[in-house]
Design an enzyme around this catalytic site. Structure first.
Site, PDB file in Angstrom:
ATOM      1  CE  LYS A 154      70.224  19.757  38.047  1.00 36.04           C
ATOM      2  NZ  LYS A 154      68.861  19.702  38.576  1.00 36.04           N
TER       3      LYS A 154
HETATM    4  C1  E4P Z   1      68.166  18.803  41.839  1.00 38.76           C
HETATM    5  O1  E4P Z   1      68.995  19.353  41.181  1.00 38.76           O
HETATM    6  C2  E4P Z   1      67.716  17.422  41.597  1.00 38.76           C
HETATM    7  O2  E4P Z   1      67.259  17.287  40.301  1.00 38.76           O
HETATM    8  C3  E4P Z   1      66.666  17.023  42.609  1.00 38.76           C
HETATM    9  O3  E4P Z   1      67.099  17.454  43.901  1.00 38.76           O
HETATM   10  C4  E4P Z   1      66.306  15.564  42.586  1.00 38.76           C
HETATM   11  O4  E4P Z   1      65.462  15.288  43.677  1.00 38.76           O
HETATM   12  P1  E4P Z   1      64.586  13.955  43.762  1.00 38.76           P
HETATM   13  O5  E4P Z   1      65.519  12.796  43.943  1.00 38.76           O
HETATM   14  O6  E4P Z   1      63.709  14.162  44.955  1.00 38.76           O
HETATM   15  O7  E4P Z   1      63.812  13.870  42.474  1.00 38.76           O
END
Ligand code: E4P
Length: 226
Positions: free
Chosen positions: A83
């Protein structure tokens, strides 16, 4: 639509994997910090539980170090998805890692143009953050809809739309209606998806009416078919 779980909590992942509905996992540095555990060890453990893509995020912000970190993360297991953030450096790292055959999830996507760039950089997934856009009064699901339309205009793009930052069961429904390929869902929200008061009420009635018949399916020796 594929279901990924948005957590680094191995016990939660195991529990959801046992239900047979899990297609992958996403983690981020905040979720890893919450566990208090070693990053590499945690990702290795998650990859052994879930055969689908497991997102592990780089921690640097320059392309060169991101590429080095991505190569190391990719060696943990075949299903690691590296990522990277949606910056020019992240896109450069994405292109290099994708060319080497590594799955890349380009994260922190907040606009359709950013999603276009992720697709052009060869990302396997782009992660538009629905909840964080809603938090600032913008339309998170509208962004998913726009990206779907754009990607459908260019069938050569191989990038899947991974709806992220989902905060409610309604978000999951709306992401599916908008054509997201994947929803990554926090465990608490995923467990809520099955709930409906009429299901519970209906089941209670069926259970009590069945008891009145005095029958049990498993003890019934009559195997004849009608
Ligand atoms: C997933 O890949 C993201 O990092 C995550 O869904 C972020 O979610 P949040 O905005 O609730 O922290």
């Amino acid at each position: 639509m594929k279901f990924f779980v948005d957590t680094a909590d191995v016990a939660e992942i195991r529990d959801l994997a046992d239900k047979g509905l899990l297609d992958g996992v996403t983690t981020n540095p905040s979720l890893i910090a919450k566990t208090g555990r070693n990053f590499i060890e945690t990702i290795r453990e998650i990859c052994a539980i879930v055969p689908g893509p497991v997102s592990a995020e780089v921690s640097s912000i320059d392309a060169e170090t991101m590429i080095a970190e991505g190569r190391k993360l990719a060696r943990i297991a075949e299903n690691v998805t590296v990522k990277v953030p949606l910056t020019w450096d992240g896109l450069k790292a994405c292109r290099t890692l994708a060319n080497e055959g590594t799955m890349v999830n380009v994260t922190l996507c907040f606009s359709a143009n950013q999603a276009l760039l992720a697709a052009k950089a060869g990302a396997s997934f782009v992660s538009p953050f629905v909840g964080r856009l809603d938090d600032i009064g913008e339309d998170g699901i509208g962004l998913i809809r726009d990206i779907r339309e754009i990607y459908d205009n260019y069938p050569d793009f191989g990038t899947e739309i991974l709806a992220a930052s989902l905060r409610s069961p309604r978000h999951v429904t709306d992401a599916a209606l908008a054509g997201a390929d994947v929803s990554t869902i926090p465990p608490s929200i995923m467990k809520m998806l099955v709930n409906h008061p009429l299901t519970e009420k209906g089941l209670a009635t069926f259970v009590s009416d069945w008891a009145k018949t005095g029958q049990t399916i498993l003890n019934d020796d009559d195997l004849r078919t009608v």
